[in-house]
Structures are given as C-alpha cells and as structure tokens.
Design an enzyme around this catalytic site. Structure first.
Site: not given
Ligand code: NAD
Length: 310
Positions: A117, A81
């Site tokens: 997220d 990420k």
C-alpha cells in the site's frame, strides 16, 4: 524489483485475499488478467472470514493451511493487516515502518510480510504528481490506509506533514509513530482546525485518506473553497473515481491525483512479489477500470460491510 525468484518459470500460481466483506474487491481480477497476459494461470481465491464456512477458522490455522496447499502467498486486508504480523518470519522495511502487512509471500517454509500500500501510493504520487512541491502536505484521515499514505508522503519528500482526523488521538498516534520510524528530519503536526491552519499556513498539497467522498459517504473532508490553483490534491477514495474533492480541485485549477493509482500499484507490487515477474501497470489499470463499465454481478448484493477499496 522485489526479490521473488521462486515462481518465475512455473506456469501456475495460487494466491488469495484474506479479509472480511471482500466480495467486491478488484484485486483478484487484476492478478488473474495480468498472469494470463504473461502466459501464466493464476487462481486467486477470496478467503472471506465473514463467510459462514470460515466461522471456525482462525488466522494462524488459515495461513498454515494455505502454505500446505501450495499458495505462493496472500494479500491481507481489513481487519487483519496488523494481526497477521505476529505470524510471519520476516518483515520488509516498509511493513515494519507502516506497522501493517498487506502481502504475505510463502517461500522455502518461511513467511515474508510486505506492505505494498505504501509503495502503491508513493508510485502513484511519483508518476501522477511528478515535480509537485512537497515542503508541506496536509493529510486528512489517520486510519489504516492513512498510515501507509503518510509514510509514502515522507518517502516522496514531504518535509512537513500536517495530519487531521475527527479522532485527534488517531492523528496523534500516527504522528508519534511517524516520528519514531522516519530517519529523515521531518516535522509532523496535528491539525484541529483545517480552515484556520490553511489561512495561516497554506500547505502545498492535500491528501484525503478518509472514506468521505465514497459513493456511500458523499461529501468532502476538506472544504474545497479553501483550494487555490497552486495546490495539488490527492484522494485515495476511488469509488467513484472523481470524488467531490477532486471535482472541486479541478474546478479550482489544482493538479489532482485520483485514488485508483494506489489501488493499482499495490497490486502491481504484490504481483511481482507473488510471481517474481514484473507487472504491466497499464494492463492492470485497464482491468481495474473495466469494473466501472461492467454491470454489477447479480451476486454482488449491496452490504454495509462490502469494501470496494481492496
Ligand atoms: P479507516 O476507517 O481505518 O480510517 C479512516 C480514518 O478517517 C479514521 O481515522 C476516521 O476517524 C477518519 N475520518 C473519517 N471521516 C473523517 C472526516 N470527515 N474528517 C477527518 N477524519 C475523518 O479507513 P481506511 O482503511 O484508512 O480507509 C479510508 C478510505 O481510504 C477508504 O474508505 C477507501 O475509500 C480508501 N482506500 C483506498 C485505497 C486505495 O488503494 N486507493 C486503499 C485503502 C483504502
């Protein structure tokens, strides 16, 4: 609605997930079923860097290949990420704030990085704990997911955030990063002794962003005997859906927020980025929940490296 007008009208969509140990992810099924329900055909490939066939593949090469193959985009998870950020042309404000990207969109030869997220937790919170008091929240766990959750909590109106982690350096780093990137006037504290802090300064709510409570890691990072009915409790662990913390919180009369909301809404947002079409959260949630009633696939061998949370 996120901007992603490029693929609406196309009836096929090619996307995937880059990560390690991702074979148990529920995300592909959510995208495929949602696309089908909207009259599209979605191919969602698992690009698992743990696979022997990927042994010599680097992240830059993989992105170049996927772009050339006509992928609309990819989800990105552990441990890429952060690494992926340097390979992108533009970052959304959320990706910049959290300093992590979990969704990449390829468009017109450019690569756009998003963090769904953060929105996923925020949307779950707004819907599931609507009206909850947000003056002071305690978040336990300052790892990868905790970063997105902390930013979402501040966006949801938390004005004082206390952060606890068994590794105090992680809590300190996140606190520093939050204070540097948040425009609101907020207070962020590091907590070393949870019972002492709760006794002195009871938070309105508690969020578990540690892996404690997962089927393979039973227990709770927050002692449930410290809970009182006016507190709300959120968990981001969702396997099982009802963690020990949430069970204790319900028994104490607290409002609770299970972890499936974050998992579903990160996919809802990513679907919108990939296709340009809004997703139906209830439909995606139904696909997500179907995993709990299905027998485990014979090729889903248990492994320490399999991460159910993606
Ligand atoms: P991570 O390993 O990056 O971070 C976990 C953090 O928790 C670490 O900093 C660790 O030191 C801390 N920690 C562990 N046990 C602790 C304890 N008992 N008390 C205090 N701190 C403790 O993991 P991550 O990627 O942040 O994921 C954490 C969990 O969140 C996962 O295991 C998963 O269950 C869940 N998750 C859910 C979603 C969702 O969409 N619902 C998404 C991602 C992760």
């Amino acid at each position: 609605m996120p901007h992603a007008e490029h693929h609406s009208g196309d009836r096929t969509i090619l996307v995937g997930l880059i990560g390690r140990g991702i074979s148990l992810s529920r995300t592909p099924a959510m995208h495929v079923a949602e696309a089908r329900a909207q009259g599209m055909v979605c191919t969602y490939n698992l690009l698992d860097m743990d696979d022997a066939a990927m042994a010599d593949v680097t992240l830059p090469d993989l992105l170049t290949r996927l772009e050339a193959e006509g992928y609309a985009g990819v989800n990105v998870t552990y441990p890429f990420k952060r690494e992926v950020m340097a390979l992108l042309d533009e970052l959304s404000p959320a990706a910049r704030a959290v300093d992590a990207v979990n969704t990449v969109v390829f468009r017109d030869g450019r690569r756009f990085g998003h963090n769904t997220d953060m929105w996923g937790f925020g949307e779950s919170f707004r819907r599931g704990l609507n009206g909850a008091k947000t003056d002071h929240a305690l978040m336990i766990g300052a790892g990868g997911a905790g970063g997105a959750v902390a930013h979402a909590l501040l966006e949801c109106g938390v004005s004082r955030l206390s952060i606890s982690d068994v590794d105090p350096n992680r809590a300190a780093d996140l606190a520093k990063q939050l204070l540097q990137t948040t425009e609101r006037d907020v207070e962020v504290n590091i907590v070393r002794d949870i019972p002492e802090m709760v006794a002195k300064d009871r938070p309105d709510g508690v969020v578990n962003a540690t892996p404690m409570g997962m089927a393979k890691l039973p227990g709770t990072a927050f002692p449930v005997d410290l809970l009182t009915p006016e507190m709300w409790v959120a968990d981001i662990v969702y396997f099982p859906l009802e963690t020990e913390l949430l069970r204790g919180a319900r028994a104490a009369g607290c409002r609770v927020l299970p972890g499936e909301g974050m998992a579903v809404f990160q996919a809802v947002r990513a679907f919108e980025f990939f296709t340009g079409s809004p997703a139906d959260p209830e439909r995606m949630k139904a696909t997500f929940r179907a995993f709990d009633s299905e027998p485990v696939a014979t090729d889903a061998r248990p492994s320490e490296r399999k991460r159910e949370e993606i």
